[in-house]
Design an enzyme around this catalytic site. Sequence first.
Site, PDB file in Angstrom:
ATOM      1  N   HIS A 114       0.828  -1.218   0.000  1.00 46.15           N
ATOM      2  CA  HIS A 114       0.000   0.000   0.000  1.00 46.15           C
ATOM      3  C   HIS A 114       0.852   1.254   0.000  1.00 46.15           C
ATOM      4  CE1 HIS A 114      -3.432  -2.599   1.853  1.00 46.15           C
ATOM      5  NE2 HIS A 114      -3.280  -2.791   0.568  1.00 46.15           N
ATOM      6  N   SER A 184      -6.520  -7.147  10.238  1.00 47.53           N
ATOM      7  CA  SER A 184      -7.933  -7.500  10.456  1.00 47.53           C
ATOM      8  C   SER A 184      -8.482  -8.309   9.283  1.00 47.53           C
ATOM      9  CB  SER A 184      -8.758  -6.217  10.638  1.00 47.53           C
ATOM     10  OG  SER A 184      -8.603  -5.395   9.473  1.00 47.53           O
TER      11      SER A 184
HETATM   12  C1  BV8 Z   1      -8.388  -2.394  -4.921  1.00 45.26           C
HETATM   13  C2  BV8 Z   1      -2.903   2.782   2.746  1.00 45.26           C
HETATM   14  C3  BV8 Z   1      -8.756  -2.910  -7.156  1.00 45.26           C
HETATM   15  C4  BV8 Z   1      -3.463   4.135   2.958  1.00 45.26           C
HETATM   16  C5  BV8 Z   1      -4.805   1.253   2.864  1.00 45.26           C
HETATM   17  C6  BV8 Z   1     -16.601  -2.437  -1.517  1.00 45.26           C
HETATM   18  C7  BV8 Z   1     -16.643  -1.062  -1.654  1.00 45.26           C
HETATM   19  C8  BV8 Z   1     -15.512  -0.315  -1.961  1.00 45.26           C
HETATM   20  C9  BV8 Z   1     -14.292  -0.958  -2.126  1.00 45.26           C
HETATM   21  C10 BV8 Z   1     -14.281  -2.330  -1.982  1.00 45.26           C
HETATM   22  C11 BV8 Z   1     -15.402  -3.068  -1.686  1.00 45.26           C
HETATM   23  N1  BV8 Z   1     -15.038  -4.375  -1.603  1.00 45.26           N
HETATM   24  C12 BV8 Z   1     -13.726  -4.487  -1.827  1.00 45.26           C
HETATM   25  C13 BV8 Z   1     -13.266  -3.242  -2.093  1.00 45.26           C
HETATM   26  C14 BV8 Z   1     -11.931  -2.907  -2.418  1.00 45.26           C
HETATM   27  C15 BV8 Z   1     -11.254  -2.278  -1.196  1.00 45.26           C
HETATM   28  C16 BV8 Z   1     -11.565  -3.026   0.071  1.00 45.26           C
HETATM   29  O1  BV8 Z   1     -11.053  -4.121   0.295  1.00 45.26           O
HETATM   30  N2  BV8 Z   1     -12.380  -2.407   0.930  1.00 45.26           N
HETATM   31  C17 BV8 Z   1     -12.756  -3.056   2.180  1.00 45.26           C
HETATM   32  C18 BV8 Z   1     -12.900  -1.964   3.257  1.00 45.26           C
HETATM   33  C19 BV8 Z   1     -14.042  -3.818   1.948  1.00 45.26           C
HETATM   34  N3  BV8 Z   1      -9.857  -2.420  -1.517  1.00 45.26           N
HETATM   35  C20 BV8 Z   1      -9.273  -1.468  -2.246  1.00 45.26           C
HETATM   36  O2  BV8 Z   1      -9.813  -0.428  -2.603  1.00 45.26           O
HETATM   37  C21 BV8 Z   1      -7.832  -1.773  -2.672  1.00 45.26           C
HETATM   38  N4  BV8 Z   1      -7.733  -1.598  -4.086  1.00 45.26           N
HETATM   39  O3  BV8 Z   1      -9.167  -3.235  -4.565  1.00 45.26           O
HETATM   40  O4  BV8 Z   1      -8.085  -2.125  -6.221  1.00 45.26           O
HETATM   41  C22 BV8 Z   1      -9.713  -2.016  -7.833  1.00 45.26           C
HETATM   42  C23 BV8 Z   1      -9.379  -0.695  -8.069  1.00 45.26           C
HETATM   43  C24 BV8 Z   1     -10.273   0.112  -8.745  1.00 45.26           C
HETATM   44  C25 BV8 Z   1     -11.499  -0.406  -9.142  1.00 45.26           C
HETATM   45  C26 BV8 Z   1     -11.825  -1.730  -8.856  1.00 45.26           C
HETATM   46  C27 BV8 Z   1     -10.930  -2.544  -8.208  1.00 45.26           C
HETATM   47  C28 BV8 Z   1      -6.890  -0.790  -2.019  1.00 45.26           C
HETATM   48  C29 BV8 Z   1      -6.818  -1.089  -0.546  1.00 45.26           C
HETATM   49  C30 BV8 Z   1      -5.676  -0.292   0.071  1.00 45.26           C
HETATM   50  C31 BV8 Z   1      -6.231   0.845   0.894  1.00 45.26           C
HETATM   51  N5  BV8 Z   1      -5.107   1.488   1.610  1.00 45.26           N
HETATM   52  N6  BV8 Z   1      -3.733   1.799   3.465  1.00 45.26           N
HETATM   53  C32 BV8 Z   1      -3.296   4.585   4.387  1.00 45.26           C
HETATM   54  O5  BV8 Z   1      -2.644   3.877   5.184  1.00 45.26           O
HETATM   55  O6  BV8 Z   1      -3.822   5.670   4.707  1.00 45.26           O
HETATM   56  S1  BV8 Z   1      -5.774   0.172   3.728  1.00 45.26           S
HETATM   57  C33 BV8 Z   1      -5.357   0.171   5.393  1.00 45.26           C
HETATM   58  O7  BV8 Z   1      -6.363  -0.553   6.089  1.00 45.26           O
HETATM   59  C34 BV8 Z   1      -4.128  -0.633   5.695  1.00 45.26           C
HETATM   60  O8  BV8 Z   1      -3.096  -0.434   4.781  1.00 45.26           O
HETATM   61  C35 BV8 Z   1      -4.609  -2.040   5.695  1.00 45.26           C
HETATM   62  O9  BV8 Z   1      -4.465  -2.640   4.451  1.00 45.26           O
HETATM   63  C36 BV8 Z   1      -6.076  -1.911   5.910  1.00 45.26           C
HETATM   64  C37 BV8 Z   1      -6.532  -2.743   7.081  1.00 45.26           C
HETATM   65  O10 BV8 Z   1      -5.766  -2.341   8.139  1.00 45.26           O
HETATM   66  P1  BV8 Z   1      -4.957  -3.441   9.003  1.00 45.26           P
HETATM   67  O11 BV8 Z   1      -3.520  -3.327   8.613  1.00 45.26           O
HETATM   68  O12 BV8 Z   1      -5.548  -4.789   8.953  1.00 45.26           O
HETATM   69  O13 BV8 Z   1      -5.190  -2.784  10.372  1.00 45.26           O
HETATM   70  P2  BV8 Z   1      -6.547  -2.772  11.177  1.00 45.26           P
HETATM   71  O14 BV8 Z   1      -6.509  -1.559  12.046  1.00 45.26           O
HETATM   72  O15 BV8 Z   1      -7.718  -3.006  10.273  1.00 45.26           O
HETATM   73  O16 BV8 Z   1      -6.402  -4.076  12.076  1.00 45.26           O
HETATM   74  C38 BV8 Z   1      -5.327  -4.170  12.970  1.00 45.26           C
HETATM   75  C39 BV8 Z   1      -5.316  -5.601  13.436  1.00 45.26           C
HETATM   76  O17 BV8 Z   1      -4.197  -5.768  14.292  1.00 45.26           O
HETATM   77  C40 BV8 Z   1      -6.557  -5.964  14.228  1.00 45.26           C
HETATM   78  O18 BV8 Z   1      -7.043  -7.215  13.774  1.00 45.26           O
HETATM   79  C41 BV8 Z   1      -6.029  -6.080  15.669  1.00 45.26           C
HETATM   80  O19 BV8 Z   1      -6.702  -7.108  16.387  1.00 45.26           O
HETATM   81  C42 BV8 Z   1      -4.609  -6.488  15.439  1.00 45.26           C
HETATM   82  N7  BV8 Z   1      -3.680  -6.116  16.499  1.00 45.26           N
HETATM   83  C43 BV8 Z   1      -3.763  -5.056  17.365  1.00 45.26           C
HETATM   84  N8  BV8 Z   1      -2.670  -5.071  18.175  1.00 45.26           N
HETATM   85  C44 BV8 Z   1      -1.898  -6.136  17.803  1.00 45.26           C
HETATM   86  C45 BV8 Z   1      -2.537  -6.797  16.736  1.00 45.26           C
HETATM   87  N9  BV8 Z   1      -2.025  -7.892  16.145  1.00 45.26           N
HETATM   88  C46 BV8 Z   1      -0.852  -8.355  16.622  1.00 45.26           C
HETATM   89  N10 BV8 Z   1      -0.165  -7.771  17.633  1.00 45.26           N
HETATM   90  C47 BV8 Z   1      -0.661  -6.667  18.252  1.00 45.26           C
HETATM   91  N11 BV8 Z   1       0.010  -6.104  19.277  1.00 45.26           N
END
Ligand code: BV8
Length: 250
Positions: A114, A184
């Site tokens: 990303h 997540s």
């Molecule tokens: C794409 C960079 C193809 C920016 C990020 C429906 C509607 C709209 C879109 C979509 C849809 N369905 C699918 C999509 C596509 C969308 C998507 O997946 N959306 C989701 C929300 C449904 N994906 C995209 O848009 C991707 N591109 O698909 O392109 C395309 C393109 C055009 C047209 C058609 C298709 C692009 C996705 C990238 C977005 N950019 N980041 C920035 O940082 O500002 S995403 C961002 O959130 C992160 O990079 C990461 O990827 C994502 C999730 O975050 P996590 O890293 O998992 O962190 P999170 O906070 O969620 O969870 C933390 C975890 O850690 C928890 O589980 C917690 O329990 C755990 N934890 C906590 N403490 C600890 C721990 N684990 C271990 N040890 C600890 N101590």
Amino acid sequence: MLADARRVVVLTGAGVSAESKIPTFRDAMEGLWASFDPQSLATPEGFAADPETVTRWYDFRRMKCREAEPNPGHLALARIERELESRSRDFILLTQNVDGLHRRAGNRSVVELHGSLEVWRCVETGQEFRDLPAPFDTYPPRTDRGTMLRPGVVWFGEMLPPEAIETAGERLDACDLFFSIGTSATVYPAAGFSDLARAAGAKTVEINPDATPASRHVDESVRARAGAVLPQIVELAFGAGNASPRGGNG
Ligand code: BV8
């Protein structure tokens, strides 16, 4: 599994950096940003609507990441790469994180799926700039030709870098051990990587204090913090050693 693995793929998310005091993506909204929703800021539409606010948020995060230090979870992942490399085995780290901490911890074989907070890109020419002084003096920041700079990250709705997708696909198809750590498992395409690894016949392991949509599909679901359990896993697999960043006596 790790001691015997020959081709290891690790996927990390914001949870790996939580112990470096970098808020996870879900709780990135602290203090001044509490009233903003990351899903609205981390999009091309959000940037087009308000480039000043979006670039302020990314510059705020860039500065927090520069102040942060790699934690024992990062250091353990760097040691895994060194230990496998010394046994002529394959290792690659696919990270969703944009904080740069894996490279600072000593990992070399890293794919930033990303992008990175340290990369800023001219919206007109696509030219990339790294290591720009922080904080910026104007928002949005501009090149010396006056064109706007955007964060070099992948926003929701944007394609991941083609070479990142290609490398991830190749390595997932060939791996025999896959770790999903601190994510997540909700954002695609990265959220689908554990399925690809399993389809390739790999053993799959999740490390996360909480359950995720991937938990019931992996072979081992380790309910723990990465910084607590990764050093233990590394010692079990490779014996006591030091997890100091590369360039030390590690
Ligand atoms: C794409 C960079 C193809 C920016 C990020 C429906 C509607 C709209 C879109 C979509 C849809 N369905 C699918 C999509 C596509 C969308 C998507 O997946 N959306 C989701 C929300 C449904 N994906 C995209 O848009 C991707 N591109 O698909 O392109 C395309 C393109 C055009 C047209 C058609 C298709 C692009 C996705 C990238 C977005 N950019 N980041 C920035 O940082 O500002 S995403 C961002 O959130 C992160 O990079 C990461 O990827 C994502 C999730 O975050 P996590 O890293 O998992 O962190 P999170 O906070 O969620 O969870 C933390 C975890 O850690 C928890 O589980 C917690 O329990 C755990 N934890 C906590 N403490 C600890 C721990 N684990 C271990 N040890 C600890 N101590």
